[in-house]
Design a protein around this motif. Structure first.
Motif, PDB file in Angstrom:
ATOM      1  N   LEU A  16       0.772  -1.048  -0.010  1.00 30.30           N
ATOM      2  CA  LEU A  16       0.037  -0.004   0.114  1.00 30.30           C
ATOM      3  C   LEU A  16       0.901   1.257   0.064  1.00 30.30           C
ATOM      4  N   ILE A  20       0.692   4.067  -2.630  1.00 28.91           N
ATOM      5  CA  ILE A  20       0.479   5.645  -2.655  1.00 28.91           C
ATOM      6  C   ILE A  20       1.545   6.303  -2.900  1.00 28.91           C
ATOM      7  N   ILE A 209      -5.593  -0.026  -5.363  1.00 27.92           N
ATOM      8  CA  ILE A 209      -5.953   0.502  -4.015  1.00 27.92           C
ATOM      9  C   ILE A 209      -4.990   1.888  -3.710  1.00 27.92           C
ATOM     10  N   GLY A 210      -3.533   1.345  -3.615  1.00 29.41           N
ATOM     11  CA  GLY A 210      -2.696   2.130  -3.205  1.00 29.41           C
ATOM     12  C   GLY A 210      -2.495   3.096  -4.095  1.00 29.41           C
ATOM     13  N   ARG A 212      -4.754   4.562  -6.241  1.00 32.41           N
ATOM     14  CA  ARG A 212      -5.827   5.591  -6.232  1.00 32.41           C
ATOM     15  C   ARG A 212      -5.720   6.357  -5.035  1.00 32.41           C
ATOM     16  N   MET A 213      -5.292   5.758  -3.773  1.00 33.32           N
ATOM     17  CA  MET A 213      -5.218   6.681  -2.652  1.00 33.32           C
ATOM     18  C   MET A 213      -4.263   7.560  -2.756  1.00 33.32           C
ATOM     19  N   TRP A 216      -5.605  10.601  -4.852  1.00 31.67           N
ATOM     20  CA  TRP A 216      -6.401  11.214  -4.313  1.00 31.67           C
ATOM     21  C   TRP A 216      -5.798  12.167  -3.461  1.00 31.67           C
ATOM     22  N   LEU A 217      -4.990  11.762  -2.578  1.00 32.19           N
ATOM     23  CA  LEU A 217      -4.004  12.580  -1.688  1.00 32.19           C
ATOM     24  C   LEU A 217      -3.247  13.683  -2.422  1.00 32.19           C
TER      25      LEU A 217
END
Length: 252
Positions: A16, A20, A209-210, A212-213, A216-217
């Motif tokens: 993750l 990110i 998932i990572g 997109r996180m 987004w951040l």
């Protein structure tokens, strides 16, 4: 396939964190992933499990940034990085992880301390064929063994003060090429056995998932904060790598 629950306790956050970073938020946090997994396995095995996942993340990152990258810089750093990857493959059996950790850690600490201790706000640097070729080669070399190319390439790119999306898009293209270039050597060196590949497949769903996180951040953070985080993570990971390298050599 690895079934030890302790492994997944380390591997899930490691994947993750990498996602990110690939999504563009605080790219240097990715350097923590291999050391985190190395708590329960050798760094070489951790790097082998991560590589297919990183390539999948790279493809997602390229789609996410969609052409928002600096072509002038890429024309300089990409050819040099391939030279670094070849050197990393040739030196794989000679240099151990501790040597590489010491080298990256020292580079990261000296660079960030120089930035923080410098008086006044330095003017943005231009792209440079000499500097870019050197740091691109170093990044390709250090990326080969333990996926630690982030600090060297940031030493080159961060002083240019590119737009945050342009910066992260350029880094995304850079590592997409570098990670693909590492594949033949990893296969030749026998890094992709059945256990490593099946374990990578199990962890693969965490990749989107990572990413997109991270994206987004990135979109919800201002440019100054992104750069501050990059420098802070670069300093912290440099200190961590310096400690790991020194400890590894002492016990080795």
């Amino acid at each position: 396939m690895i079934t030890d629950p302790l492994f997944y306790l380390c591997a899930i956050p490691a994947v993750l964190l990498y996602g990110i970073a690939k999504g563009g938020f605080g790219g240097n946090i990715a350097i923590l992933s291999v050391p985190l997994m190395a708590l329960v396995m050798s760094p070489q095995q951790a790097a082998a499990i991560l590589l297919p996942i990183l390539i999948a993340m790279d493809m997602m990152a390229l789609r996410t940034f969609r052409g928002r990258w600096d072509r002038a810089n890429l024309r300089i750093i990409l050819p040099a990085s391939l030279v670094g990857v070849v050197l990393g493959g040739l030196m794989f059996r000679v240099l151990n992880d501790a040597h590489i950790q010491l080298m990256i850690g020292a580079i990261a600490l000296v660079f960030t301390l120089n930035i923080w201790l410098r008086r006044g706000e330095p003017a943005p640097r231009e792209a440079s064929r000499v500097r870019g070729s050197f740091w691109g080669m170093v990044a390709g070399f250090t990326s080969f063994g333990i996926h630690a190319g982030g600090p060297p390439i940031n030493v080159y790119l961060l002083p240019q003060k590119l737009d945050k999306t342009l910066l992260m898009g350029t880094i995304a293209v850079f590592f997409a090429v570098v990670n693909l270039a590492k594949l033949p050597a990893y296969i030749y060196l026998g890094q992709f056995d059945q256990t490593n590949l099946l374990t990578a497949l199990v962890l693969l769903p965490l990749a989107p998932i990572g990413v997109r996180m991270g994206f987004w951040l990135l979109q919800r953070s201002n440019e100054k904060l992104i750069y501050q985080l990059c420098y802070v993570f670069l300093f912290l990971t440099g200190g961590r790598l310096l400690y790991q390298g020194a400890t590894g050599l002492y016990h080795g």
